[in-house]
Design a protein around this motif. Structure first.
Motif, PDB file in Angstrom:
ATOM      1  N   THR A  61       0.821  -1.221   0.000  1.00 21.34           N
ATOM      2  CA  THR A  61       0.000   0.000   0.000  1.00 21.34           C
ATOM      3  C   THR A  61       0.852   1.268   0.000  1.00 21.34           C
ATOM      4  OG1 THR A  61      -0.163  -0.105   2.400  1.00 21.34           O
ATOM      5  CG2 THR A  61      -1.981  -1.043   1.167  1.00 21.34           C
ATOM      6  N   SER A  62       2.108   1.157   0.468  1.00 16.58           N
ATOM      7  CA  SER A  62       2.961   2.353   0.485  1.00 16.58           C
ATOM      8  C   SER A  62       3.228   2.869  -0.937  1.00 16.58           C
ATOM      9  CB  SER A  62       4.279   2.065   1.210  1.00 16.58           C
ATOM     10  OG  SER A  62       5.054   1.178   0.452  1.00 16.58           O
ATOM     11  N   LEU A  63       3.012   2.023  -1.952  1.00 18.16           N
ATOM     12  CA  LEU A  63       3.232   2.476  -3.336  1.00 18.16           C
ATOM     13  C   LEU A  63       2.240   3.566  -3.754  1.00 18.16           C
ATOM     14  CD1 LEU A  63       3.967  -0.875  -5.204  1.00 18.16           C
ATOM     15  CD2 LEU A  63       5.572   0.717  -4.186  1.00 18.16           C
ATOM     16  N   TRP A  64       1.142   3.691  -3.004  1.00 13.46           N
ATOM     17  CA  TRP A  64       0.153   4.736  -3.326  1.00 13.46           C
ATOM     18  C   TRP A  64       0.353   6.000  -2.477  1.00 13.46           C
ATOM     19  CZ3 TRP A  64      -0.534  -0.279  -4.286  1.00 13.46           C
ATOM     20  CH2 TRP A  64      -1.134  -0.633  -5.502  1.00 13.46           C
ATOM     21  N   SER A  65       1.451   6.027  -1.721  1.00 13.47           N
ATOM     22  CA  SER A  65       1.658   7.163  -0.817  1.00 13.47           C
ATOM     23  C   SER A  65       2.463   8.264  -1.496  1.00 13.47           C
ATOM     24  CB  SER A  65       2.393   6.696   0.443  1.00 13.47           C
ATOM     25  OG  SER A  65       3.740   6.383   0.110  1.00 13.47           O
ATOM     26  N   PRO A  66       2.296   9.515  -1.029  1.00 14.21           N
ATOM     27  CA  PRO A  66       3.105  10.625  -1.552  1.00 14.21           C
ATOM     28  C   PRO A  66       4.595  10.357  -1.349  1.00 14.21           C
ATOM     29  CG  PRO A  66       1.323  11.461  -0.167  1.00 14.21           C
ATOM     30  CD  PRO A  66       1.326   9.966  -0.024  1.00 14.21           C
ATOM     31  N   ALA A  67       4.946   9.687  -0.229  1.00 12.64           N
ATOM     32  CA  ALA A  67       6.360   9.413   0.039  1.00 12.64           C
ATOM     33  C   ALA A  67       6.980   8.556  -1.063  1.00 12.64           C
ATOM     34  CB  ALA A  67       6.514   8.721   1.395  1.00 12.64           C
ATOM     35  N   TRP A  68       6.190   7.593  -1.594  1.00 18.21           N
ATOM     36  CA  TRP A  68       6.718   6.740  -2.658  1.00 18.21           C
ATOM     37  C   TRP A  68       6.921   7.535  -3.945  1.00 18.21           C
ATOM     38  CZ3 TRP A  68       9.262   2.453  -3.224  1.00 18.21           C
ATOM     39  CH2 TRP A  68       9.351   1.881  -4.495  1.00 18.21           C
ATOM     40  N   ARG A  69       5.954   8.414  -4.243  1.00 14.70           N
ATOM     41  CA  ARG A  69       6.104   9.242  -5.460  1.00 14.70           C
ATOM     42  C   ARG A  69       7.336  10.132  -5.343  1.00 14.70           C
ATOM     43  NH1 ARG A  69       0.490   9.000  -5.334  1.00 14.70           N
ATOM     44  NH2 ARG A  69       0.315  10.830  -4.005  1.00 14.70           N
ATOM     45  N   GLU A  70       7.575  10.637  -4.133  1.00  9.62           N
ATOM     46  CA  GLU A  70       8.752  11.468  -3.901  1.00  9.62           C
ATOM     47  C   GLU A  70      10.034  10.651  -4.091  1.00  9.62           C
ATOM     48  OE1 GLU A  70       9.988  14.041  -0.093  1.00  9.62           O
ATOM     49  OE2 GLU A  70       7.917  14.228  -0.799  1.00  9.62           O
ATOM     50  N   HIS A  71      10.001   9.436  -3.545  1.00  2.39           N
ATOM     51  CA  HIS A  71      11.149   8.547  -3.702  1.00  2.39           C
ATOM     52  C   HIS A  71      11.454   8.312  -5.181  1.00  2.39           C
ATOM     53  CE1 HIS A  71      13.562   4.875  -3.641  1.00  2.39           C
ATOM     54  NE2 HIS A  71      12.641   4.320  -4.392  1.00  2.39           N
ATOM     55  N   LEU A  72      10.415   8.053  -5.983  1.00  2.00           N
ATOM     56  CA  LEU A  72      10.614   7.817  -7.414  1.00  2.00           C
ATOM     57  C   LEU A  72      11.155   9.061  -8.102  1.00  2.00           C
ATOM     58  CD1 LEU A  72       7.563   5.701  -8.640  1.00  2.00           C
ATOM     59  CD2 LEU A  72       9.880   4.927  -8.097  1.00  2.00           C
ATOM     60  N   SER A  73      10.662  10.232  -7.684  1.00  2.00           N
ATOM     61  CA  SER A  73      11.112  11.424  -8.388  1.00  2.00           C
ATOM     62  C   SER A  73      12.559  11.774  -8.001  1.00  2.00           C
ATOM     63  CB  SER A  73      10.119  12.578  -8.212  1.00  2.00           C
ATOM     64  OG  SER A  73      10.584  13.526  -7.319  1.00  2.00           O
ATOM     65  N   GLU A  74      12.935  11.514  -6.745  1.00  2.00           N
ATOM     66  CA  GLU A  74      14.346  11.699  -6.364  1.00  2.00           C
ATOM     67  C   GLU A  74      15.248  10.745  -7.132  1.00  2.00           C
ATOM     68  OE1 GLU A  74      14.583  11.306  -2.113  1.00  2.00           O
ATOM     69  OE2 GLU A  74      13.589  13.250  -1.821  1.00  2.00           O
ATOM     70  N   GLU A  75      14.790   9.507  -7.234  1.00  2.00           N
ATOM     71  CA  GLU A  75      15.568   8.499  -7.951  1.00  2.00           C
ATOM     72  C   GLU A  75      15.744   8.910  -9.419  1.00  2.00           C
ATOM     73  OE1 GLU A  75      14.821   3.962  -7.303  1.00  2.00           O
ATOM     74  OE2 GLU A  75      13.906   4.531  -9.200  1.00  2.00           O
ATOM     75  N   HIS A  76      14.644   9.435  -9.981  1.00  2.00           N
ATOM     76  CA  HIS A  76      14.678   9.882 -11.367  1.00  2.00           C
ATOM     77  C   HIS A  76      15.643  11.054 -11.552  1.00  2.00           C
ATOM     78  CE1 HIS A  76      13.228  10.975 -15.343  1.00  2.00           C
ATOM     79  NE2 HIS A  76      13.136  12.208 -14.905  1.00  2.00           N
ATOM     80  N   ASN A  77      15.594  12.016 -10.610  1.00  2.00           N
ATOM     81  CA  ASN A  77      16.497  13.170 -10.699  1.00  2.00           C
ATOM     82  C   ASN A  77      17.957  12.753 -10.594  1.00  2.00           C
ATOM     83  OD1 ASN A  77      14.307  14.834 -10.895  1.00  2.00           O
ATOM     84  ND2 ASN A  77      14.308  15.437  -8.733  1.00  2.00           N
TER      85      ASN A  77
END
Ligand SMILES: [Zn+2]
Ligand SMILES: [Zn+2]
Length: 177
Positions: free
Chosen positions: A114-130
């Protein structure tokens, strides 16, 4: 119950002794919240999971909850070779297209899906992408050799005190020249 697959409308049938069901047609899984905690579930679904060679067209769309709760919410699970999961906000059931269970298991993401639907996960993905785009930018500007030397230096320095010393020294040395 005549539950239908959210993606292809095939018939869902329950796995024996489980709350999890699978689509007879596309072979995806419908996993209610309790399903993730079933004993041996990781291995059991790994064995049943088909791993398609090419990304599936059906991964690009969502569908409706088989329990009749309306449209499922999508979450991106990875940046690289991206794939998406769908979850019902009401019953918490999660839809997995073929291959997705195996990828979640390999990425150690099954403990807390369920953490995949959290804002924290989206942030993690965007940091990883950057970070990934910064790295590829630097690699093309500095060349493989220098970038590789920098990366191996970074990897070698685990101690924060050591890192601070190296950073200070490099700053000074590189300014002097
Ligand atoms: Zn299906
Ligand atoms: Zn639902």
């Amino acid at each position: 119950m005549n539950q239908r697959c959210p993606k292809c409308a095939g018939a869902l049938s329950a796995l024996e002794g489980s709350v999890i069901s699978s689509c007879a047609q596309c072979k995806g899984f419908w996993v209610p919240p309790l399903g993730f905690g079933e004993p041996g579930v990781v291995q059991r679904l790994m064995e049943l999971d088909l791993r398609p060679e090419h990304p599936l067209e059906q991964d690009h769309r969502t569908g409706v909850c088989p329990e009749g709760h309306g449209v499922l919410r999508r979450a991106r699970a990875s940046n690289e070779d991206p794939y998406f999961l769908e979850r019902c906000a009401r019953c918490g059931g999660v839809w997995l297209d073929p291959g997705e269970w195996s990828r979640l298991a390999a990425a150690n993401l099954l403990n807390d899906v369920t953490s995949l639907w959290s804002p924290a996960w989206r942030e993690h993905l965007s940091e990883e992408h950057n970070r990934a785009s910064l790295q590829s930018d630097l690699r093309s500007k500095l060349g493989h050799e220098i970038f590789g030397l920098m990366e191996s230096l970074v990897a070698k320095l685990s101690d924060p005190a050591q890192r601070a010393l190296v950073l200070a020294y490099l700053q000074q040395r590189l300014r002097d020249r």
